[in-house]
Design an enzyme around this catalytic site. Structure first.
Site, PDB file in Angstrom:
ATOM      1  N   ALA A 127       0.846  -1.188   0.000  1.00 39.60           N
ATOM      2  CA  ALA A 127       0.000   0.000   0.000  1.00 39.60           C
ATOM      3  C   ALA A 127       0.880   1.235   0.000  1.00 39.60           C
ATOM      4  O   ALA A 127       2.093   1.133   0.189  1.00 39.60           O
ATOM      5  CB  ALA A 127      -0.900   0.010   1.233  1.00 39.60           C
ATOM      6  N   MET A 128       0.253   2.393  -0.211  1.00 42.26           N
ATOM      7  CA  MET A 128       1.030   3.626  -0.301  1.00 42.26           C
ATOM      8  C   MET A 128       0.284   4.776   0.378  1.00 42.26           C
ATOM      9  O   MET A 128      -0.900   5.004   0.131  1.00 42.26           O
ATOM     10  CB  MET A 128       1.284   3.949  -1.786  1.00 42.26           C
ATOM     11  N   GLU A 129       1.044   5.519   1.191  1.00 43.07           N
ATOM     12  CA  GLU A 129       0.448   6.520   2.090  1.00 43.07           C
ATOM     13  C   GLU A 129       0.249   7.896   1.468  1.00 43.07           C
ATOM     14  O   GLU A 129       0.281   8.907   2.187  1.00 43.07           O
ATOM     15  CB  GLU A 129       1.352   6.652   3.322  1.00 43.07           C
ATOM     16  N   ASN A 130       0.002   8.008   0.153  1.00 46.46           N
ATOM     17  CA  ASN A 130      -0.216   9.329  -0.464  1.00 46.46           C
ATOM     18  C   ASN A 130      -1.134  10.190   0.402  1.00 46.46           C
ATOM     19  O   ASN A 130      -2.134   9.705   0.914  1.00 46.46           O
ATOM     20  CB  ASN A 130      -0.883   9.154  -1.826  1.00 46.46           C
ATOM     21  N   HIS A 175      -0.833   1.206   9.367  1.00 48.64           N
ATOM     22  CA  HIS A 175       0.497   1.668   8.954  1.00 48.64           C
ATOM     23  C   HIS A 175       0.392   2.881   8.024  1.00 48.64           C
ATOM     24  O   HIS A 175       1.037   3.913   8.249  1.00 48.64           O
ATOM     25  CB  HIS A 175       1.234   0.514   8.264  1.00 48.64           C
ATOM     26  N   GLU A 176      -0.420   2.747   6.981  1.00 52.07           N
ATOM     27  CA  GLU A 176      -0.509   3.856   6.013  1.00 52.07           C
ATOM     28  C   GLU A 176      -1.128   5.086   6.673  1.00 52.07           C
ATOM     29  O   GLU A 176      -0.697   6.211   6.427  1.00 52.07           O
ATOM     30  CB  GLU A 176      -1.319   3.447   4.781  1.00 52.07           C
ATOM     31  N   GLU A 204       9.784   4.745   7.921  1.00 48.96           N
ATOM     32  CA  GLU A 204       9.316   3.362   7.856  1.00 48.96           C
ATOM     33  C   GLU A 204       9.524   2.592   9.163  1.00 48.96           C
ATOM     34  O   GLU A 204       8.628   1.904   9.628  1.00 48.96           O
ATOM     35  CB  GLU A 204       9.974   2.626   6.674  1.00 48.96           C
TER      36      GLU A 204
HETATM   37  N1  B3K Z   1       5.841   3.821   1.590  1.00 47.22           N
HETATM   38  C1  B3K Z   1       5.297   2.715   0.836  1.00 47.22           C
HETATM   39  C2  B3K Z   1       6.331   1.898   0.161  1.00 47.22           C
HETATM   40  C3  B3K Z   1       6.784   2.455  -1.124  1.00 47.22           C
HETATM   41  C4  B3K Z   1       7.678   1.495  -1.824  1.00 47.22           C
HETATM   42  C5  B3K Z   1       8.296   2.108  -3.025  1.00 47.22           C
HETATM   43  N2  B3K Z   1       9.078   1.171  -3.770  1.00 47.22           N
HETATM   44  C6  B3K Z   1       4.449   1.840   1.668  1.00 47.22           C
HETATM   45  C7  B3K Z   1       4.704   1.875   3.112  1.00 47.22           C
HETATM   46  O1  B3K Z   1       5.749   1.543   3.601  1.00 47.22           O
HETATM   47  O2  B3K Z   1       3.832   2.284   3.819  1.00 47.22           O
HETATM   48 ZN    ZN Z   2       5.496   2.522   5.399  1.00 41.81          ZN
END
Ligand code: B3K
Ligand code: ZN
Length: 906
Positions: free
Chosen positions: A276-279, A311-312, A334
């Site tokens: 997943a990604m925290e945009n 987490h996100e 992270e």
């Molecule tokens: N920050 C993203 C991970 C991005 C990975 C890029 N290759 C997810 C996370 O750790 O929450």
């Molecule tokens: Zn993360």
């Protein structure tokens, strides 16, 4: 240090090593970004208008904007055409004023973006992934995390195909546009009230539906939470929404951090490189970590969803509000955010025993994945010093070891002290891009007089030194003096580029058990009275001695309670001492650990024995009896019992050996499983009967623990049946598979048949596929179960090749590719490491094939042979040859090239 062959090229760019020491602030700041997208799968137009100003703190220099696979159509400075040049992938502008507007018009082809970085198409919808360096695939930009800007984004698209248009922040305007060739077009304009680095940019456009929830924060503010999925998946969003609501409440309650947005969105996509990604305000998730109902998701899925959603969400503060100055600081966000999601999951458990189970599970991940990484060719400090491709450094070291480093800080300053430190961290750095040093300094400064403040420079060696420290402990009881002396010596093996390690600060939780199993009061020689029965001592020297007084008889030491530091603890326990700890230790972690040590010891003895094929009975009666006692223990939870009865994994066993024969490890572990299955057959039946009914499905820790234990019992009973010829339990298992009211029970029954190699497995697998043919995530499980099945006579590799020909298989979908290929190469060691090297040939073919499609997925797979140099012959030479074969490919991505080059240098 790592040398890249210098005549190699990656696409247009030579593979360049980026060094942490070379950090310089950007030559320009970007204050505002106004983006306008005309979304079209074949040709998306991107108009990017930015306001820039020169950074007065660095010498005047040209503006160099990152870009990748873009078609550049126009560049205007303050509305005027301007000259520019290209330096590799960079767009370079000279002689700029101090403040100016820059307008850049580019086009891209999202439909052809198989890397899934930047803007891409999945199931006819548009998604983005920008971390770490994907924004440069959308427009030319200073694509680095220390450039934080205010964004406004206009999305324009065909209304019928893309009714939902999303970006970060708040929706400020929407409406219709003139008709296009495909009919009505519309637009939406989004403004993000928070400044952010480019890696947090996101857009989504497509046919999506959402579950919505209004919430009121503690401070009385109203917010809208939304979970967007494809039509048809809405019935699988309740758990993700509940997890999100819990996350919002938890961060406010535990750290005083409220949601800072009116609207917070999660969108699920089935094509995604990671979890997943925290945009900012628009999290994009792999469907695997969103979609769940009891028919399609297991208890493990439910708990993973809870922790990934958490987490996100927690990144919103630790990552988004305060971000990383450069990518070497990745663990700043992270490691801290993993720590936070681990604490969140533990706090939601409530019960102390369920918290302990979560802790054991987390440590198991660390020890089976991170410890090998720290001992292999990809070993790197929590704050690395160099990289070629930053995507390769989203590792278990940055994440899980990074979380342990944060956990040690909390241990050193206490829970309240840590919360104070977090408050100071936000006071000092909110809205900024900072370093790991800034974080550690804030925690220490908020706790003057603490061990952390006193030892901060030494403590920070956890950030700079790679490798897993070993703590060697020895105990001597002096009956006459009534003392017990513990000597604790630490060491850390060399890793690439770091031959000599300085001592670490190591908090060690410990206690002493008396003959009756009770904890003894602890009093050190210099203390006037005993205080408590469990404490944390802080090691700082290469060797230290602790003398406990008033100890009448030799105690059993319980060292590293709660796994207070990411180290290997060596203590020459007798079997009797380990059995004592397993029976009595008040610390659940060490109680579990004692059982693991007993099992490891027996496995290693059998692996080293001359007998071949291996000893059919590696386990002795004392061990079996101890396991029987655990199974019938009246007060231990089912989840804890399941953890104790699970033998150490083949990967973990391999790490305990200098030379690894994967076949032999597998044979010994299987013999142990078989022995437990037969010797405890009657016990497993009772355990199954006692735990098989958990009532209406809820994924809470107690009932999921009971399902896990019942599943283990079935798997053992099916395994026993393979030698005893029993038909009753395999039949019952098949019936349970058919009748199950939830996916956990159904999948456990199916796994029991598959992992025992029972003939009934084939019909169950066929039925499972037929039942769930339209559920992609369940079909991933179906593929994975077969690719991960125990190898009997080399049948798994041909089965895997067959699976790749299945109409449901696709190399382009990361979840699907991983379910077959990564499961086989990375989670089925005995099937993969074949004496005929066919597994390695298969691996190298797949790495090269995937590399051309999706370098990130390929580079992850490339790590399957990281530990090649530990393998026994003939595996070792064959593995090296396979890696060399991949490395010799001329047009390899820098992702994969970095991994295989490091492997060969090992
Ligand atoms: N920050 C993203 C991970 C991005 C990975 C890029 N290759 C997810 C996370 O750790 O929450
Ligand atoms: Zn993360």
């Amino acid at each position: 240090m790592l040398q890249m062959p210098d005549d190699r090229e990656n696409g247009q760019m030579p593979a360049v090593v980026v060094n942490r020491a070379d950090y310089v602030a950007p030559a320009y700041w970007i204050d505002t970004v106004d983006l306008c997208f005309d979304l079209d799968p074949a040709k998306t137009r991107v108009l990017n208008k930015m306001k820039l100003r020169r950074n007065p703190d660095v010498p005047t220099q040209p503006l160099k904007l990152d870009g990748e696979e873009l078609n550049l159509a126009r560049v205007l400075v303050n509305g005027q055409g301007t000259s520019f040049r290209m330096e590799g992938n960079r767009l370079v502008l000279d002689n700029l004023p101090d403040d100016f507007e820059l307008e850049i018009f580019t086009t891209t082809c999202p439909a052809k973006n198989t890397k899934l970085m930047g803007l891409y198409v999945s199931n006819d919808s548009f998604f983005t992934q920008c971390e770490a360096e994907g924004f440069r695939r959308i427009t030319y930009f200073l694509d680095r995390p220390d450039v934080m800007a205010s964004y406004s984004v206009t999305l324009r698209a065909d209304k019928a195909l893309y009714p939902v248009l999303l970006s970060n922040g708040n929706l400020v305007e929407q409406g219709m546009l003139e008709n296009g060739p495909n009919g009505p077009r519309h637009f939406a304009k989004w403004v993000d009230p928070h400044k952010k680095p480019s890696y947090l940019f996101a857009l989504v456009a497509g046919q999506l539906v959402s579950r919505e929830q209004r919430i009121t924060s503690r401070a009385g503010k109203e917010h809208t939470l939304q979970v967007y999925v494809r039509p048809g998946d809405l019935d699988k969003t309740e758990h993700a929404m509940n997890s999100l609501m819990h996350s919002v409440a938890w961060d406010e309650a535990r750290f005083g951090l409220p949601l800072d947005l009116e609207r917070f969105m999660i969108v699920a996509t089935s094509d995604f490189n990671m979890g997943a990604m925290e945009n900012k305000g628009l999290n994009i998730f792999n469907t695997k970590y969103v979609l769940a109902n009891q028919a399609t998701a297991t208890d493990t899925d439910y708990s993973n969803i809870e922790s990934v959603v958490g987490h996100e969400y927690f990144h919103n503060w630790t990552g988004n509000r305060i971000t990383c100055r450069d990518w070497f600081q990745l663990s700043l966000k992270e490691g801290l955010t993993v720590f936070r999601d681990q604490e969140f999951s533990q706090d939601l458990c409530g019960e102390a025993s369920a918290r302990a189970v979560k802790r054991i599970e987390d440590v198991r991940v660390l020890r089976t994945a991170q410890f090998p990484e720290d001992a292999g060719p990809m070993a790197h400090p929590v704050r690395p010093d160099s990289y070629i491709e930053i995507s390769n450094f989203y590792t278990v070291t940055i994440y899980e070891k990074g979380a342990e480093v944060v956990r040690m800080m909390q241990t050193l300053v206490g829970r309240e002290g840590f919360a104070r430190g977090m408050t100071l961290y936000f006071e000092r750095h909110d809205g900024k891009a900072v370093t790991c040093d800034d974080f550690a300094q804030a925690i220490a400064d908020a706790n003057p007089g603490s061990d952390l403040a006193r030892l901060l420079p030494q403590f920070k060696r956890w950030y700079s030194q790679a490798g897993t420290p070993r703590v060697h402990a020895q105990g001597v009881h002096d009956a006459a003096a009534r003392t017990y002396t513990l000597t604790l010596a630490q060491s850390c093996a060399p890793t690439a580029g770091q031959a000599v390690k300085e001592p670490f600060v190591i908090p060690v939780g410990l206690g002493l058990l008396g003959a009756d199993g009770a904890d003894l009061p602890l009093q050190l020689a210099h203390e006037t009275a005993a205080a408590g029965t469990s404490r944390t001592v802080v090691l700082t020297q290469a060797s230290e001695t602790l003398t406990f007084v008033n100890v009448d008889a030799e105690p059993v030491p319980s060292i590293l309670r709660g796994f207070t530091a990411p180290v290997v603890l060596e203590f020459d326990y007798t079997d009797a001492q380990l059995l004592h700890l397993l029976a009595h230790d008040s610390d659940p972690f060490n109680r579990w650990e004692a059982g693991q040590r007993l099992a490891v010891r027996r496995a290693i003895k059998s692996i080293a024995a001359v007998a071949y094929p291996v000893d059919a009975a590696p386990l002795d009666e004392a061990y079996v009896q101890a396991m029987r006692s655990v199974l019938h223990h009246p007060r231990l939870d089912a989840a804890f019992k399941e953890l104790v009865l699970t033998l150490p994994s083949e990967t973990y066993l391999a790490e305990q050996l200098d030379v690894v024969d994967p076949q032999r490890i597998h044979a010994v572990r299987e013999a142990m499983r078989q022995q437990l299955a037969v010797a405890l057959a009657g016990d497993w039946q009772q355990v199954y009967e006692a735990n098989q009914g958990t009532g209406a499905y809820t994924p809470d820790p107690t009932s999921s623990g009971r399902r896990a234990l019942a599943g283990m019992a079935l798997s053992q009973l099916c395994l026993a049946a393979m030698t005893t010829g029993d038909t009753v339990w395999p039949g019952k298992t098949l019936q349970r598979f058919k009748d199950a009211g939830n996916m956990t029970d159904r999948f456990n029954a199916l796994s029991a048949l598959v992992s025992s190699g029972h003939p009934l497995a084939a019909q169950a697998l066929a039925k499972f596929h037929a039942m769930f043919k339209d559920e992609a995530l369940v079909i991933d499980k179906w593929f994975g179960l077969q690719a991960g099945a125990p190898d009997r006579s080399g049948n798994v590799l041909p089965a895997v090749r067959q699976l790749m020909k299945h109409p449901d298989f696709s190399l382009r979908n990361p979840n699907r590719a991983r379910s077959v290929i990564s499961t086989y190469c990375q989670a089925n060691p005995a099937a993969f490491h074949r004496t005929d090297a066919a597994g390695y040939v298969f691996w190298s073919d797949r790495v090269m094939e995937l590399d051309a499609i999706n370098p990130q997925v390929a580079a992850r797979l490339a790590r399957a042979l990281d530990r090649w140099s530990k393998l026994a012959e003939p595996y070792r030479s064959a593995a090296r040859e396979a890696i060399a074969r991949v490395a010799a490919k001329t047009d390899l991505s820098k992702d994969t090239l970095e991994v295989v080059t490091r492997a060969l240098a090992d």
